[in-house]
Write an enzyme that holds these catalytic residues in place. Structure first.
Site, short mmCIF file in Angstrom:
data_model
loop_
_atom_site.label_atom_id
_atom_site.label_comp_id
_atom_site.label_asym_id
_atom_site.label_seq_id
_atom_site.Cartn_x
_atom_site.Cartn_y
_atom_site.Cartn_z
N ILE A 183 -20.04 -74.15 38.76
CA ILE A 183 -21.03 -75.00 37.78
C ILE A 183 -21.90 -74.24 37.03
O ILE A 183 -22.89 -74.84 36.35
CB ILE A 183 -21.65 -75.77 38.81
CG1 ILE A 183 -22.53 -75.35 40.14
CG2 ILE A 183 -20.73 -77.04 39.46
CD1 ILE A 183 -22.92 -75.97 41.02
N GLY A 215 -23.44 -66.45 34.51
CA GLY A 215 -24.17 -65.85 33.82
C GLY A 215 -24.17 -64.21 34.15
O GLY A 215 -23.13 -63.64 34.80
N GLY A 216 -25.12 -63.38 33.39
CA GLY A 216 -24.88 -62.05 33.54
C GLY A 216 -25.07 -61.48 35.12
O GLY A 216 -24.63 -60.44 35.41
N VAL A 257 -21.98 -69.55 40.18
CA VAL A 257 -22.41 -70.58 40.88
C VAL A 257 -21.29 -71.60 41.05
O VAL A 257 -20.73 -71.86 39.98
CB VAL A 257 -23.55 -71.46 40.47
CG1 VAL A 257 -24.22 -72.42 41.74
CG2 VAL A 257 -24.79 -70.40 40.05
N LYS A 293 -24.26 -69.49 45.32
CA LYS A 293 -24.30 -68.62 44.16
C LYS A 293 -24.01 -67.29 44.33
O LYS A 293 -24.39 -66.47 45.63
CB LYS A 293 -26.16 -68.67 44.09
CG LYS A 293 -26.55 -67.77 42.80
CD LYS A 293 -27.93 -67.90 42.59
CE LYS A 293 -28.59 -67.00 41.52
NZ LYS A 293 -30.16 -67.27 41.33
N ASP A 298 -39.88 -68.88 35.21
CA ASP A 298 -38.87 -69.19 34.29
C ASP A 298 -38.36 -70.83 34.63
O ASP A 298 -37.55 -71.20 34.66
CB ASP A 298 -37.58 -68.34 34.74
CG ASP A 298 -36.37 -68.63 33.64
OD1 ASP A 298 -36.74 -68.88 32.38
OD2 ASP A 298 -35.27 -68.37 33.84
#
Length: 437
Positions: free
Chosen positions: A12, A15-16, A20, A35, A142
């Site tokens: 789902i 990224g870097g 997940v 995760k 964030d």
């Protein structure tokens, strides 16, 4: 070495820093998010910082963390993940955090479907969750639409990985970062206020998502029929102060939540304003009631309809998921889960989301049964064969549903007081005699 096993349902996010997954916890019979970080000391440290941060936060608007562990991933027809907390540290092990699954509905999608009042509710709930974090000395750093999900009608904040960031260089998503973040300075509670202000402005101006008014200028909200001039002015003033370059001049989270709630006409709730909710319930009930009439000619081609409805026949062993609507229309009360399909929605995803939101049950669509235009209402009904994945049945929408239940397949036709669509009858027979599982 194996402690628990998870069956991966889908990826789902990635990224870097890692990926997940959505997975089923085979031991506890629930769906979770896992995760997985890239296996390096730096990433392991980031993961543990985030886990420790989230473990200190128990607010209902913040994602729950269940565990942190080294894991092994075994690809195959069904990819599995095994926790390996006490086993040898083989090269194949990675660090992972097991969390509450928040679903796939982000605030932009939710507001697009539910309108301006939903935007105000979401921002108020995020503000209250972040206020709780701030009281524990934790700043998210964030805040943006990618780090918020709407679960059963309520906002949930996740990804506190930047709460343990190092200053000295810019941090946070560029489109949402406050001026002090761009300068690499220490954050404060007002840093999250800025990010939330950008999100609020974008939700009220869908075409301007991730954009902001020119620095120093007052934001102008579109003339939304749901808000009068006074409320629009209040929100314009609030956003203007939330986006102030000087952090000291921004309002606190408590004020943000209060203004958003005061600016919305409706009382707190998960769906549309009372009148619209009543109308929606009436339309849905009529659609469902007439949608179950038997179609003798299965090859009829559906014509254009003003309203499309996605209906799920959800089975688990030899039981069918059904709901009893609180407001009975005519003789119809018990129904299969269903949701009105908006123009931008995928019918299959609509029934998945609606079922999870109303009953807490995660499902997957096995295939399409059929569709037709109801000759009485002209509603375009689409029927889907759906299988249970995970979850404990509960009534998460008591305002609309009086009861939810797993009904033995041989008792379904006794609860539906109108004729059932032919393809559904065939599916129920197949489940009953064991041909369909």
């Amino acid at each position: 070495m194996a402690d628990k096993r998870f069956v991966v349902l889908e990826e789902i996010g990635h990224g870097g820093h890692g990926k997940v997954y959505r997975a089923k916890d085979e031991q506890l019979d629930r769906v979770v998010a896992i995760k997985v970080f890239h296996d390096s000391p730096v990433e392991a440290e980031r993961l543990m910082k985030e886990a420790r941060t989230l473990s200190r936060l128990t607010h209902g608007g913040i994602v729950n963390v269940y565990d942190v562990s080294r894991i092994s991933i075994a690809p195959g027809q069904q990819t599995t993940i095994t926790l390996s907390e006490d086993g040898p540290q083989e090269e194949t092990l990675s660090w992972a955090m097991i969390m509450e699954d928040l679903g796939d509905i982000d605030p932009i999608q939710y507001v697009r479907e539910h309108g301006v009042h939903a935007a105000l509710q979401i921002i108020a709930e995020i503000a209250e969750a972040l206020q709780a974090a701030h009281e524990s000395g934790i700043f998210h750093c964030d805040v943006n639409n990618s780090n918020v999900r709407v679960l059963r009608g309520h906002a949930k904040v996740f990804d506190f990985s930047l709460a343990g960031r190092t200053t000295g260089r810019p941090y946070g998503t560029p489109a949402y970062r406050a001026p002090e973040q761009a300068r690499g300075e220490e954050p404060s509670d007002r840093t999250d206020v800025y990010g939330l202000g950008r999100l609020l402005y974008g939700l009220l101006n869908p075409e301007q998502i991730a954009k902001a008014p020119a620095e120093g200028s007052r934001p102008v909200l579109p003339k939304l029929g749901a808000l009068d001039l006074t409320r629009r002015t209040q929100l314009e003033d609030l956003i203007h102060r939330m986006l102030d370059p000087d952090a000291r001049k921004r309002p606190g989270m408590q004020e943000v939540a209060q203004v958003c709630r005061d600016s919305s006409r409706r009382e707190s709730g998960r769906r549309s304003p009372p009148l619209l909710a009543a109308i929606g319930a009436l339309v849905m009930t009529l659609a469902m009631g007439f949608g179950f009439y038997f179609v003798r000619h299965r090859n009829d081609t559906p014509q254009a309809a003003k309203l499309r409805v996605s209906i799920g026949i959800i089975h688990h062993d030899k039981n069918i998921l059904m709901v009893r609507r609180r407001h009975k229309e005519g003789t119809l009360s018990w129904q299969f889960p269903a949701g009105i399909i908006k123009p931008s929605q995928d019918p299959e995803q609509r029934i998945i989301d609606e079922t999870l939101e109303e009953t807490g049950i995660s499902i997957k669509v096995v295939g399409k049964i059929g569709e037709r235009i109801s000759p009485e209402t002209k509603v375009h009904a689409e029927y889907f064969d759906c299988a249970y994945v995970a979850g404990e049945l509960r009534n998460d929408d008591p305002n609309e549903n009086a009861e939810v239940a797993w009904v033995p397949v041989d008792g379904v036709q006794n609860r539906i007081t109108s004729s059932i669509y032919g393809g559904v009858v065939e599916l129920l027979k197949g489940i009953q005699d064991g041909r369909i599982r």
